[in-house]
Design an enzyme around this catalytic site. Structure first.
Site, PDB file in Angstrom:
ATOM      1  N   ALA A 132       0.800  -1.221   0.000  1.00 12.24           N
ATOM      2  CA  ALA A 132       0.000   0.000   0.000  1.00 12.24           C
ATOM      3  C   ALA A 132       0.833   1.272   0.000  1.00 12.24           C
ATOM      4  O   ALA A 132       0.284   2.366  -0.024  1.00 12.24           O
ATOM      5  CB  ALA A 132      -0.917  -0.002   1.226  1.00 12.24           C
ATOM      6  N   ASN A 198       1.060  -3.375   8.083  1.00 11.15           N
ATOM      7  CA  ASN A 198       2.054  -4.032   7.222  1.00 11.15           C
ATOM      8  C   ASN A 198       2.998  -3.001   6.591  1.00 11.15           C
ATOM      9  O   ASN A 198       4.178  -3.281   6.358  1.00 11.15           O
ATOM     10  CB  ASN A 198       1.350  -4.843   6.131  1.00 11.15           C
ATOM     11  N   HIS A 228      -0.834   7.091   4.189  1.00 15.81           N
ATOM     12  CA  HIS A 228       0.510   6.680   4.602  1.00 15.81           C
ATOM     13  C   HIS A 228       1.452   7.852   4.350  1.00 15.81           C
ATOM     14  O   HIS A 228       1.609   8.287   3.207  1.00 15.81           O
ATOM     15  CB  HIS A 228       0.955   5.445   3.813  1.00 15.81           C
TER      16      HIS A 228
END
Ligand code: NDP
Ligand code: OAA
Length: 275
Positions: A132, A198, A228
Protein backbone atom coordinates in the site's frame (compact mmCIF):
# COMPACT_ATOMS: atom_id res chain seq x y z
CA UNK A 1 2.24 -18.56 -19.76
CA UNK A 2 2.31 -19.11 -16.01
CA UNK A 3 1.14 -21.54 -13.34
CA UNK A 4 -0.14 -19.25 -10.61
CA UNK A 5 -1.14 -20.17 -7.07
CA UNK A 6 -2.79 -18.11 -4.33
CA UNK A 7 -3.23 -18.74 -0.63
CA UNK A 8 -6.37 -16.88 0.44
CA UNK A 9 -9.50 -15.93 -1.44
CA UNK A 10 -10.52 -12.76 0.37
CA UNK A 11 -10.49 -9.12 -0.67
CA UNK A 12 -6.98 -8.92 -2.20
CA UNK A 13 -7.14 -12.33 -3.93
CA UNK A 14 -10.53 -11.86 -5.57
CA UNK A 15 -9.80 -8.28 -6.67
CA UNK A 16 -6.45 -9.41 -8.07
CA UNK A 17 -8.07 -12.18 -10.11
CA UNK A 18 -10.60 -9.70 -11.53
CA UNK A 19 -7.73 -7.40 -12.54
CA UNK A 20 -5.81 -10.29 -14.11
CA UNK A 21 -8.97 -11.25 -16.01
CA UNK A 22 -9.07 -7.74 -17.47
CA UNK A 23 -5.38 -7.21 -18.17
CA UNK A 24 -3.65 -10.44 -19.16
CA UNK A 25 -3.03 -10.87 -22.90
CA UNK A 26 -3.34 -14.65 -22.69
CA UNK A 27 -4.82 -17.07 -20.15
CA UNK A 28 -2.71 -18.51 -17.35
CA UNK A 29 -1.73 -22.16 -17.81
CA UNK A 30 -3.20 -22.96 -14.42
CA UNK A 31 -4.63 -21.28 -11.36
CA UNK A 32 -4.56 -23.00 -7.96
CA UNK A 33 -6.28 -21.39 -4.97
CA UNK A 34 -5.77 -22.65 -1.43
CA UNK A 35 -8.59 -21.90 1.01
CA UNK A 36 -9.81 -23.22 4.35
CA UNK A 37 -11.80 -26.48 3.89
CA UNK A 38 -15.13 -24.84 4.78
CA UNK A 39 -14.79 -22.46 1.81
CA UNK A 40 -13.64 -24.99 -0.80
CA UNK A 41 -17.02 -25.63 -2.41
CA UNK A 42 -17.99 -21.95 -2.67
CA UNK A 43 -14.56 -21.03 -4.01
CA UNK A 44 -14.76 -23.73 -6.69
CA UNK A 45 -18.15 -22.41 -7.78
CA UNK A 46 -16.82 -18.84 -7.90
CA UNK A 47 -13.75 -19.86 -9.94
CA UNK A 48 -15.95 -21.57 -12.51
CA UNK A 49 -18.49 -18.73 -12.58
CA UNK A 50 -16.16 -15.71 -12.72
CA UNK A 51 -12.71 -16.92 -13.73
CA UNK A 52 -13.22 -19.72 -16.26
CA UNK A 53 -11.46 -17.63 -18.94
CA UNK A 54 -8.54 -16.63 -16.75
CA UNK A 55 -6.74 -19.97 -16.68
CA UNK A 56 -6.75 -23.07 -18.85
CA UNK A 57 -6.98 -25.20 -15.70
CA UNK A 58 -8.39 -24.16 -12.33
CA UNK A 59 -8.46 -25.92 -9.00
CA UNK A 60 -9.15 -25.31 -5.34
CA UNK A 61 -7.00 -27.03 -2.71
CA UNK A 62 -7.02 -27.04 1.07
CA UNK A 63 -3.44 -28.09 1.87
CA UNK A 64 0.10 -27.09 0.93
CA UNK A 65 1.07 -30.55 -0.42
CA UNK A 66 -1.93 -30.42 -2.79
CA UNK A 67 -0.97 -26.90 -3.81
CA UNK A 68 2.63 -27.94 -4.52
CA UNK A 69 1.43 -30.80 -6.74
CA UNK A 70 0.31 -28.12 -9.19
CA UNK A 71 3.99 -27.06 -9.46
CA UNK A 72 3.24 -23.30 -9.51
CA UNK A 73 5.77 -20.87 -10.99
CA UNK A 74 4.63 -18.19 -8.56
CA UNK A 75 2.61 -18.20 -5.35
CA UNK A 76 0.90 -15.19 -3.84
CA UNK A 77 0.23 -15.20 -0.11
CA UNK A 78 -2.73 -12.94 0.68
CA UNK A 79 -4.24 -14.67 3.70
CA UNK A 80 -2.67 -13.24 6.85
CA UNK A 81 0.28 -13.43 9.24
CA UNK A 82 -0.60 -16.89 10.60
CA UNK A 83 -0.47 -18.37 7.10
CA UNK A 84 3.00 -16.93 6.51
CA UNK A 85 4.28 -18.76 9.56
CA UNK A 86 2.35 -22.00 9.03
CA UNK A 87 2.88 -22.53 5.31
CA UNK A 88 5.47 -20.35 3.60
CA UNK A 89 8.60 -22.14 4.84
CA UNK A 90 7.39 -25.35 3.15
CA UNK A 91 6.41 -23.50 -0.03
CA UNK A 92 9.80 -21.80 -0.36
CA UNK A 93 11.72 -24.96 0.51
CA UNK A 94 9.89 -26.60 -2.39
CA UNK A 95 11.35 -24.04 -4.76
CA UNK A 96 8.28 -21.88 -5.42
CA UNK A 97 8.87 -18.12 -5.82
CA UNK A 98 6.52 -16.39 -3.39
CA UNK A 99 5.02 -12.91 -3.14
CA UNK A 100 4.38 -12.29 0.54
CA UNK A 101 1.65 -9.67 1.05
CA UNK A 102 1.22 -10.03 4.83
CA UNK A 103 4.68 -8.55 5.25
CA UNK A 104 4.17 -7.51 8.88
CA UNK A 105 4.68 -11.19 9.77
CA UNK A 106 8.39 -10.53 9.21
CA UNK A 107 8.48 -8.47 12.40
CA UNK A 108 9.19 -11.92 13.87
CA UNK A 109 12.96 -12.11 13.23
CA UNK A 110 13.02 -15.89 13.70
CA UNK A 111 10.34 -16.39 11.07
CA UNK A 112 12.09 -14.01 8.69
CA UNK A 113 15.35 -15.96 9.09
CA UNK A 114 13.48 -19.27 8.56
CA UNK A 115 11.89 -17.96 5.35
CA UNK A 116 15.21 -16.74 3.97
CA UNK A 117 16.84 -20.08 4.81
CA UNK A 118 13.93 -21.95 3.18
CA UNK A 119 14.23 -19.80 0.05
CA UNK A 120 17.97 -20.51 -0.15
CA UNK A 121 17.39 -24.22 0.36
CA UNK A 122 14.69 -24.35 -2.32
CA UNK A 123 16.48 -21.93 -4.69
CA UNK A 124 13.32 -19.80 -4.57
CA UNK A 125 12.77 -16.05 -4.20
CA UNK A 126 10.87 -14.43 -1.35
CA UNK A 127 9.36 -11.34 -2.99
CA UNK A 128 8.24 -8.46 -0.76
CA UNK A 129 5.95 -6.13 -2.71
CA UNK A 130 5.63 -2.42 -1.89
CA UNK A 131 1.98 -3.06 -1.05
CA UNK A 132 0.00 0.00 0.00
CA UNK A 133 2.99 2.33 0.14
CA UNK A 134 5.29 3.90 -2.47
CA UNK A 135 8.89 5.04 -2.66
CA UNK A 136 10.25 1.69 -1.47
CA UNK A 137 12.71 1.64 -4.38
CA UNK A 138 14.48 4.81 -3.17
CA UNK A 139 14.28 3.86 0.51
CA UNK A 140 15.80 0.45 -0.15
CA UNK A 141 18.52 1.99 -2.31
CA UNK A 142 19.41 4.58 0.36
CA UNK A 143 19.39 1.85 3.01
CA UNK A 144 22.58 0.42 1.55
CA UNK A 145 24.41 3.62 2.48
CA UNK A 146 23.23 3.53 6.11
CA UNK A 147 22.53 6.53 8.35
CA UNK A 148 18.79 6.44 7.69
CA UNK A 149 16.13 8.05 9.86
CA UNK A 150 12.54 7.10 9.04
CA UNK A 151 9.31 8.22 10.69
CA UNK A 152 5.94 6.90 9.52
CA UNK A 153 2.35 7.89 10.25
CA UNK A 154 -0.56 5.64 9.28
CA UNK A 155 -3.96 7.33 9.37
CA UNK A 156 -7.26 5.61 8.60
CA UNK A 157 -10.94 6.35 9.20
CA UNK A 158 -12.13 4.94 12.58
CA UNK A 159 -13.97 1.93 11.14
CA UNK A 160 -10.71 0.64 9.61
CA UNK A 161 -9.36 0.22 13.16
CA UNK A 162 -12.29 -1.89 14.39
CA UNK A 163 -11.29 -5.22 15.88
CA UNK A 164 -7.82 -3.88 16.81
CA UNK A 165 -6.28 -2.70 20.11
CA UNK A 166 -7.27 0.85 19.05
CA UNK A 167 -10.70 -0.03 20.44
CA UNK A 168 -9.21 -0.15 23.93
CA UNK A 169 -8.03 3.47 23.67
CA UNK A 170 -10.81 5.03 21.58
CA UNK A 171 -14.58 4.91 21.11
CA UNK A 172 -14.29 4.37 17.37
CA UNK A 173 -18.04 4.60 16.69
CA UNK A 174 -18.25 8.08 18.18
CA UNK A 175 -14.85 9.56 17.47
CA UNK A 176 -15.28 13.33 16.89
CA UNK A 177 -11.74 14.23 15.98
CA UNK A 178 -8.36 12.87 14.93
CA UNK A 179 -6.70 10.77 17.63
CA UNK A 180 -3.21 9.27 17.85
CA UNK A 181 -3.62 5.94 19.65
CA UNK A 182 -0.22 4.30 19.05
CA UNK A 183 3.33 5.60 19.20
CA UNK A 184 6.21 3.16 19.04
CA UNK A 185 8.47 1.34 16.64
CA UNK A 186 7.68 -0.66 13.51
CA UNK A 187 8.07 -4.04 15.20
CA UNK A 188 5.51 -3.17 17.88
CA UNK A 189 3.12 -1.70 15.30
CA UNK A 190 3.30 -4.60 12.84
CA UNK A 191 2.86 -7.14 15.62
CA UNK A 192 -0.07 -5.46 17.37
CA UNK A 193 -1.87 -4.41 14.15
CA UNK A 194 -1.37 -7.35 11.74
CA UNK A 195 -4.12 -6.22 9.37
CA UNK A 196 -3.31 -2.50 9.48
CA UNK A 197 0.42 -1.91 9.90
CA UNK A 198 2.05 -4.03 7.22
CA UNK A 199 3.28 -0.76 5.72
CA UNK A 200 5.30 -0.07 8.88
CA UNK A 201 7.07 -3.41 8.32
CA UNK A 202 7.68 -2.69 4.63
CA UNK A 203 9.35 0.62 5.49
CA UNK A 204 11.40 -1.02 8.25
CA UNK A 205 12.61 -3.86 6.04
CA UNK A 206 13.52 -1.53 3.17
CA UNK A 207 15.07 1.14 5.36
CA UNK A 208 16.21 1.62 8.93
CA UNK A 209 15.03 -1.66 10.49
CA UNK A 210 12.20 -2.50 12.86
CA UNK A 211 13.53 -0.79 16.00
CA UNK A 212 14.72 2.43 14.39
CA UNK A 213 11.59 3.07 12.30
CA UNK A 214 9.32 5.30 14.37
CA UNK A 215 5.57 4.81 13.94
CA UNK A 216 2.43 6.72 14.80
CA UNK A 217 -1.04 5.25 14.15
CA UNK A 218 -4.03 7.57 13.91
CA UNK A 219 -7.81 7.28 13.64
CA UNK A 220 -9.36 10.28 11.90
CA UNK A 221 -13.05 10.67 11.05
CA UNK A 222 -12.04 13.27 8.43
CA UNK A 223 -9.37 11.09 6.77
CA UNK A 224 -9.83 11.11 2.98
CA UNK A 225 -8.89 7.41 2.88
CA UNK A 226 -6.09 5.21 4.19
CA UNK A 227 -3.15 7.57 4.48
CA UNK A 228 0.51 6.68 4.60
CA UNK A 229 2.95 9.49 5.33
CA UNK A 230 6.64 9.13 5.98
CA UNK A 231 9.82 11.14 6.13
CA UNK A 232 13.28 9.91 5.27
CA UNK A 233 16.56 11.51 6.13
CA UNK A 234 19.83 10.00 4.95
CA UNK A 235 23.32 11.30 4.18
CA UNK A 236 22.44 10.95 0.47
CA UNK A 237 18.89 12.30 0.26
CA UNK A 238 15.87 13.57 2.12
CA UNK A 239 12.31 13.05 1.06
CA UNK A 240 8.78 12.83 2.35
CA UNK A 241 5.82 10.92 1.03
CA UNK A 242 2.08 11.31 1.56
CA UNK A 243 -0.27 8.82 -0.01
CA UNK A 244 -4.07 8.97 0.19
CA UNK A 245 -5.27 5.49 -0.69
CA UNK A 246 -8.78 4.42 -1.59
CA UNK A 247 -9.89 1.69 0.85
CA UNK A 248 -11.09 -1.60 -0.66
CA UNK A 249 -14.84 -2.10 -0.92
CA UNK A 250 -14.37 -5.57 0.55
CA UNK A 251 -12.07 -4.62 3.45
CA UNK A 252 -11.80 -1.05 4.78
CA UNK A 253 -8.45 -1.88 6.41
CA UNK A 254 -6.82 -2.69 3.04
CA UNK A 255 -6.10 -0.07 0.37
CA UNK A 256 -6.95 -1.02 -3.22
CA UNK A 257 -3.47 0.04 -4.36
CA UNK A 258 -2.10 -2.99 -2.48
CA UNK A 259 -3.77 -5.21 -5.07
CA UNK A 260 -2.29 -3.17 -7.92
CA UNK A 261 1.15 -3.53 -6.33
CA UNK A 262 0.77 -7.33 -6.48
CA UNK A 263 -0.53 -7.06 -10.05
CA UNK A 264 2.60 -5.10 -10.92
CA UNK A 265 4.80 -7.86 -9.49
CA UNK A 266 3.03 -10.44 -11.64
CA UNK A 267 3.13 -8.35 -14.81
CA UNK A 268 6.83 -7.66 -14.28
CA UNK A 269 7.38 -11.42 -14.33
CA UNK A 270 5.32 -12.05 -17.45
CA UNK A 271 6.19 -9.22 -19.80
CA UNK A 272 9.36 -8.60 -21.85
CA UNK A 273 10.42 -5.76 -19.54
CA UNK A 274 9.90 -4.80 -15.93
CA UNK A 275 9.25 -1.45 -14.24
N1 NDP B 1 1.66 -5.27 2.39
C1 NDP B 1 0.67 -4.39 2.51
O1 NDP B 1 0.85 -3.18 2.27
C2 NDP B 1 -0.67 -4.86 2.94
C3 NDP B 1 -0.85 -6.15 3.41
N2 NDP B 1 -2.09 -6.60 3.78
C4 NDP B 1 -2.17 -7.99 4.25
O2 NDP B 1 -2.88 -8.75 3.29
C5 NDP B 1 -3.68 -9.72 3.97
C6 NDP B 1 -4.90 -9.99 3.11
O3 NDP B 1 -5.70 -8.82 3.01
P1 NDP B 1 -7.23 -8.89 2.53
O4 NDP B 1 -7.34 -9.76 1.34
O5 NDP B 1 -7.72 -7.49 2.48
O6 NDP B 1 -7.87 -9.65 3.79
P2 NDP B 1 -9.16 -10.61 3.81
O7 NDP B 1 -9.46 -10.86 5.23
O8 NDP B 1 -10.22 -10.05 2.93
O9 NDP B 1 -8.64 -11.95 3.11
C7 NDP B 1 -7.82 -12.90 3.74
C8 NDP B 1 -8.44 -14.26 3.44
O10 NDP B 1 -7.53 -15.31 3.80
C9 NDP B 1 -8.31 -16.33 4.40
N3 NDP B 1 -7.50 -17.25 5.20
C10 NDP B 1 -7.18 -17.20 6.52
N4 NDP B 1 -6.45 -18.26 6.88
C11 NDP B 1 -6.31 -19.03 5.77
C12 NDP B 1 -5.67 -20.26 5.50
N5 NDP B 1 -5.02 -20.94 6.47
N6 NDP B 1 -5.71 -20.79 4.26
C13 NDP B 1 -6.36 -20.11 3.27
N7 NDP B 1 -7.01 -18.94 3.46
C14 NDP B 1 -6.96 -18.41 4.69
C15 NDP B 1 -9.32 -15.57 5.23
O11 NDP B 1 -10.40 -16.40 5.62
P3 NDP B 1 -11.25 -15.97 6.95
O12 NDP B 1 -11.87 -14.66 6.63
O13 NDP B 1 -12.22 -17.09 7.13
O14 NDP B 1 -10.23 -15.88 8.05
C16 NDP B 1 -9.73 -14.48 4.24
O15 NDP B 1 -10.72 -14.93 3.34
C17 NDP B 1 -4.03 -9.08 5.33
O16 NDP B 1 -4.14 -10.07 6.30
C18 NDP B 1 -2.88 -8.14 5.59
O17 NDP B 1 -2.00 -8.79 6.51
C19 NDP B 1 -3.19 -5.79 3.69
C20 NDP B 1 -3.05 -4.51 3.24
C21 NDP B 1 -1.78 -3.90 2.87
O1 OAA C 1 -3.77 -1.13 2.96
C1 OAA C 1 -3.29 -0.24 3.65
O2 OAA C 1 -3.57 0.97 3.52
C2 OAA C 1 -2.25 -0.53 4.66
C3 OAA C 1 -2.53 -1.64 5.51
O3 OAA C 1 -3.63 -2.12 5.68
C4 OAA C 1 -1.39 -2.18 6.22
O4 OAA C 1 -0.35 -1.51 6.30
O5 OAA C 1 -1.51 -3.31 6.74
Amino acid sequence: MMDLALIGFGNIATTLLLLLNDTLDAPLDSLTVMVLPEFAEDTEARLERDFAGLAAARQVVTSVPALLEARPDLLIECAGHAVVKAHLPEVLRSGVDTILVSIGALADDGLHADLRAAAREGDARLILPAGAVGGIDLLSALGAAGGLEVTYRGTKPPKAWSGTPAEEALDLDHLGERAIFFTGNAREAATAYPKNANVAATLALAGAGFEATRVELVADPAAPGNMHEYEVSSPLARYSMRIENLPSAGNAKTSVSTVYSVLREIRNRIGPSAI
